[in-house]
Design a protein around this motif. Structure first.
Motif, PDB file in Angstrom:
ATOM      1  N   UNK A   4       0.798  -1.234   0.000  1.00  0.00           N
ATOM      2  CA  UNK A   4       0.000   0.000   0.000  1.00  0.00           C
ATOM      3  C   UNK A   4       0.829   1.280   0.000  1.00  0.00           C
ATOM      4  N   UNK A   5       2.051   1.246   0.490  1.00  0.00           N
ATOM      5  CA  UNK A   5       2.879   2.455   0.505  1.00  0.00           C
ATOM      6  C   UNK A   5       3.335   2.870  -0.886  1.00  0.00           C
ATOM      7  N   UNK A   6       3.223   1.960  -1.860  1.00  0.00           N
ATOM      8  CA  UNK A   6       3.589   2.327  -3.224  1.00  0.00           C
ATOM      9  C   UNK A   6       2.683   3.420  -3.777  1.00  0.00           C
ATOM     10  N   UNK A   7       1.475   3.564  -3.207  1.00  0.00           N
ATOM     11  CA  UNK A   7       0.554   4.600  -3.662  1.00  0.00           C
ATOM     12  C   UNK A   7       1.090   5.997  -3.366  1.00  0.00           C
ATOM     13  N   UNK A   8       2.048   6.110  -2.462  1.00  0.00           N
ATOM     14  CA  UNK A   8       2.606   7.428  -2.150  1.00  0.00           C
ATOM     15  C   UNK A   8       3.417   7.998  -3.306  1.00  0.00           C
ATOM     16  N   UNK A   9       3.700   7.189  -4.314  1.00  0.00           N
ATOM     17  CA  UNK A   9       4.320   7.721  -5.532  1.00  0.00           C
ATOM     18  C   UNK A   9       3.422   8.749  -6.200  1.00  0.00           C
ATOM     19  N   UNK A  10       2.115   8.638  -5.966  1.00  0.00           N
ATOM     20  CA  UNK A  10       1.137   9.567  -6.552  1.00  0.00           C
ATOM     21  C   UNK A  10       0.840  10.744  -5.629  1.00  0.00           C
ATOM     22  N   UNK A  11       1.505  10.810  -4.465  1.00  0.00           N
ATOM     23  CA  UNK A  11       1.258  11.850  -3.465  1.00  0.00           C
ATOM     24  C   UNK A  11      -0.243  11.986  -3.191  1.00  0.00           C
ATOM     25  N   UNK A  12      -0.847  10.931  -2.634  1.00  0.00           N
ATOM     26  CA  UNK A  12      -2.308  10.889  -2.490  1.00  0.00           C
ATOM     27  C   UNK A  12      -2.824  11.915  -1.492  1.00  0.00           C
TER      28      UNK A  12
END
Length: 398
Positions: free
Chosen positions: A286-294
């Motif tokens: 789930x931390x991979x979503x931080x690539x999109x700066x959610x």
């Protein structure tokens, strides 16, 4: 043993639970106070951070020198004595005018001794509960850690504001004293699990013995590395979102509590072997979503979901115990705890270094991707069919 009622009816579990909870509360309250005190005195964010989390790195020294004592000391005397020493050290840190170097000297000593405390505590838990009750008991202790940290940080913030950092340190010392009293009068006297005198040489021999088994080696690496890398992600909450860092920490604790509850109480034995790998992947993915700066709601959801994956460590600890002779159980669990905390400190340092050169969100993604890669690399060695039961010594290893 499958219910909380059965667990708390087990002789001595309740005083052990209370002792551990009081120590976590004392550590959390005094850590926040000490970090505030050091920052006020030096103006250094680095020294303030080390005041709060530096003792975790010192545990590697204890793991290399003291862990043989985890099975060679009477558990009640060791737990009550360690809590008393921590209380005295915390009270000493509240002395006005104490030099910063002296404060860190006390912290270093506490960190080294803490490695022994983990081995004694969880080795005793393994004695108090049957093999099939260890997972539930450890999950409840983990849940108490999360709850005490949330309450401790909240209480510590109030105490620092209303009293002072030094006054709050004295409250922490009193909590350590309460833990020492609870252990002394709540636990029964038990003999040491192993004979002989503890020594650094014996610690090295036992470490080498535990590490010599390939199945145990894979379990230790899976317990230490993916977990430590994701704590690196958590260490970037403040720099990622200063206004909402507290919310992210609280949500991480919530996810961890949920995962420990599910793993300890509701996952049947036949599913535990199969779910370990997916849970370790869940811890990172789930931390991979931080690539999109959610946006904040998506960031919170990712943090909660990922933190459920921390329950994988419970399943790995159960496997570790099945691979370890009873007379080395305290040492084995102490090595797990010390290695895990050391890797958490390393993960935080690595994440901070990456974020310093790039950005906090990039640091989280790099740590998460590395954790996924490590989990996949270890998967082959953690397959259930590769595990072999340990052979109780004399002489043979698992």
């Amino acid at each position: 043993m499958r219910t909380y009622r059965e667990l708390f009816r087990a002789p001595e579990f309740t005083p052990l639970f209370l002792t551990a909870s009081l120590q976590v509360a004392a550590q959390t309250v005094s850590g926040l106070a000490l970090g505030t005190l050091i920052y006020t005195a030096t103006g250094s964010p680095l020294l303030a951070a080390l005041a709060m989390f530096g003792p975790a790195l010192a545990q590697v020294v204890g793991a290399a020198t003291l862990l043989s004592a985890a099975d060679r000391l009477p558990p009640r005397a060791a737990l009550s004595g360690l809590a008393l020493v921590f209380g005295i050290g915390t009270a000493a840190q509240a002395i006005p005018g104490l030099p910063v170097w002296a404060v860190f000297a006390v912290l270093l000593g506490d960190g080294v001794l803490a490695s022994l405390g983990g081995g004694v505590r969880y080795g005793l838990l393994n004695e108090i509960l049957s093999r099939d009750g260890y997972l539930l008991g450890r999950s409840v202790l983990n849940m108490s850690v999360g709850a005490m940290q949330i309450c401790g940080f909240a209480l510590g913030g109030v105490l620092v504001a209303t009293l002072s950092p030094r006054g709050t340190l004295l409250i922490g010392a009193a909590l350590y004293l309460a833990a020492a009293i609870t252990a002394r009068f709540g636990l029964s006297p038990r003999p040491a699990r192993a004979a002989g005198r503890p020594s650094a040489a014996e610690t090295w021999r036992n470490n080498a013995l535990l590490w010599s088994s390939k199945p145990r080696r894979y379990v230790y690496l899976a317990l230490w590395v993916p977990n430590g890398l994701i704590v690196g992600c958590e260490s970037l909450y403040v720099s990622y979102s200063p206004r909402h860092a507290g919310l992210l920490f609280a949500c991480a604790a919530l996810g961890m509590l949920a995962g420990d509850t599910l793993a300890g109480r509701f996952i049947p034995q036949r599913w535990r072997e199969r779910l370990g790998g997916p849970l370790r992947l869940l811890l990172a993915a789930p931390y991979l979503v931080f690539a999109l700066k959610p946006a904040l709601p998506f960031a919170v959801a990712a943090v909660v979901l990922a933190s459920v994956g921390y329950s994988a460590s419970l399943l790995l600890q159960e496997r570790l115990m099945s691979l370890t002779p009873d007379e080395l159980s305290g040492h084995a669990l102490g090595l797990h705890t010390s290695g895990m905390l050391t890797m958490q400190g390393v993960g935080a340092a690595l994440a901070g270094a990456v974020a310093q050169r790039t950005s906090p969100s990039t640091g989280m993604v790099v740590m998460a991707a590395t954790s996924v890669a490590v989990t996949l690399a270890l998967a082959h060695g953690l397959r259930p069919e590769r595990r072999k039961p340990h052979v109780r010594p004399s002489g043979a290893t698992a």
